[in-house]
Scaffold this motif. Structure first.
Motif, mmCIF file in Angstrom:
data_model
loop_
_atom_site.group_PDB
_atom_site.id
_atom_site.type_symbol
_atom_site.label_atom_id
_atom_site.label_comp_id
_atom_site.label_asym_id
_atom_site.label_seq_id
_atom_site.Cartn_x
_atom_site.Cartn_y
_atom_site.Cartn_z
ATOM 1 N N SER A 98 0.803 -1.222 0.000
ATOM 2 C CA SER A 98 0.000 0.000 0.000
ATOM 3 C C SER A 98 0.834 1.268 0.000
ATOM 4 C CB SER A 98 -0.928 0.014 1.219
ATOM 5 O OG SER A 98 -0.194 0.237 2.414
ATOM 6 N N GLY A 99 1.984 1.248 0.655
ATOM 7 C CA GLY A 99 2.771 2.462 0.808
ATOM 8 C C GLY A 99 2.246 3.378 1.892
ATOM 9 N N LYS B 115 5.968 8.054 1.252
ATOM 10 C CA LYS B 115 6.643 9.309 0.926
ATOM 11 C C LYS B 115 7.484 9.830 2.079
ATOM 12 C CE LYS B 115 3.102 10.705 -2.404
ATOM 13 N NZ LYS B 115 2.107 11.741 -2.786
ATOM 14 N N GLN B 116 7.316 9.239 3.255
ATOM 15 C CA GLN B 116 8.091 9.675 4.402
ATOM 16 C C GLN B 116 8.729 8.464 5.071
ATOM 17 O OE1 GLN B 116 4.809 10.026 3.977
ATOM 18 N NE2 GLN B 116 3.661 9.502 5.807
ATOM 19 N N ASP B 117 9.641 8.733 6.006
ATOM 20 C CA ASP B 117 10.281 7.645 6.733
ATOM 21 C C ASP B 117 9.248 6.856 7.531
ATOM 22 O OD1 ASP B 117 12.705 8.406 5.753
ATOM 23 O OD2 ASP B 117 13.292 9.543 7.537
ATOM 24 N N VAL B 118 9.521 5.564 7.694
ATOM 25 C CA VAL B 118 8.615 4.670 8.417
ATOM 26 C C VAL B 118 9.202 4.350 9.783
ATOM 27 C CG1 VAL B 118 7.588 2.371 8.439
ATOM 28 C CG2 VAL B 118 7.695 3.670 6.303
#
Length: 211
Positions: free
Chosen positions: A106-107, A132-135
């Motif tokens: 999914s992202g 789009k950002q750090d996890v």
């Protein structure tokens, strides 16, 4: 166009050009299964019912998964997953923690962490979706389960098996095509997912132009 013959694979006559084009996203799903070390009998959780998620789920089933559960927030895509024969859950509603493999497609920023928490001890995961950002991962909690995470960027040596899975009918790619566009409407095709919620996969026919 000149192409190295080592990069070409012959499609059987029974396969359409559309099916051939969909070997590419199927290859991502195949590679995700390999990166996660999927084995026959595994219970698989797929987060994200977009084109790659639905194809990764089908690849997992073709490789012998005992069960495959697909999650998403969109009813349209969950219905499609259900029609393909998978168990489905709306995001946030599942609580079971008995999966062997997670395929995160999914992202969504929290999907990987939430999915990892639902794996059994020694579970394996492949991160396909690109947030789009750090996890953030709660490694202090996840470490006790000795989980393995594989990252997916591209794929290698997947086209022959993708062709075989499609041509044999073990993977259905055609039902994922919800929209078709002529070449001069390529921009609309690229923006399909953003503009049309009830969509999955667009096909662009380069030999066609709008009337």
């Amino acid at each position: 166009m000149a192409i190295d013959e080592r990069q070409l694979f012959r499609m059987p006559d029974s396969m359409s050009y559309e099916e051939g084009a969909l070997c590419e996203p199927l290859s991502v799903g195949i590679w995700a299964c390999r990166r996660a070390g999927l084995e026959p009998g595994d219970r698989v959780l797929v987060t994200g019912a977009g084109p790659v998620g639905l194809l990764a789920a089908q690849a997992a089933r073709a490789f012998g998964a005992n069960s495959v559960t697909v999650t998403d927030i969109a009813d349209f895509r969950l219905d499609m997953a259900r029609e393909l024969g998978f168990d489905v859950e709306r995001v946030g509603e599942g609580t079971s923690r008995d999966f062997d493999v997670l395929l995160e497609c999914s992202g969504a920023p929290t999907a990987l962490a939430d999915g990892l928490w639902r794996l059994r001890t020694n579970g394996r995961a492949a991160m396909v979706g690109m947030p789009k950002q750090d996890v953030a991962l709660a490694l202090s909690r996840l470490n006790v389960n000795e989980l393995t995470i594989g990252l997916v960027n591209r794929y290698a040596h997947t086209w022959p098996i993708a062709i075989e899975l499609i041509s044999s009918g073990r993977v259905d790619v055609s039902s994922l095509v919800t929209h078709r566009f002529p070449l001069d409407e390529t921009a609309d095709a690229i923006m399909l997912a953003r503009n049309v919620p009830d969509s999955v996969k667009a096909i662009i026919a380069p030999q066609q132009r709008s009337a």
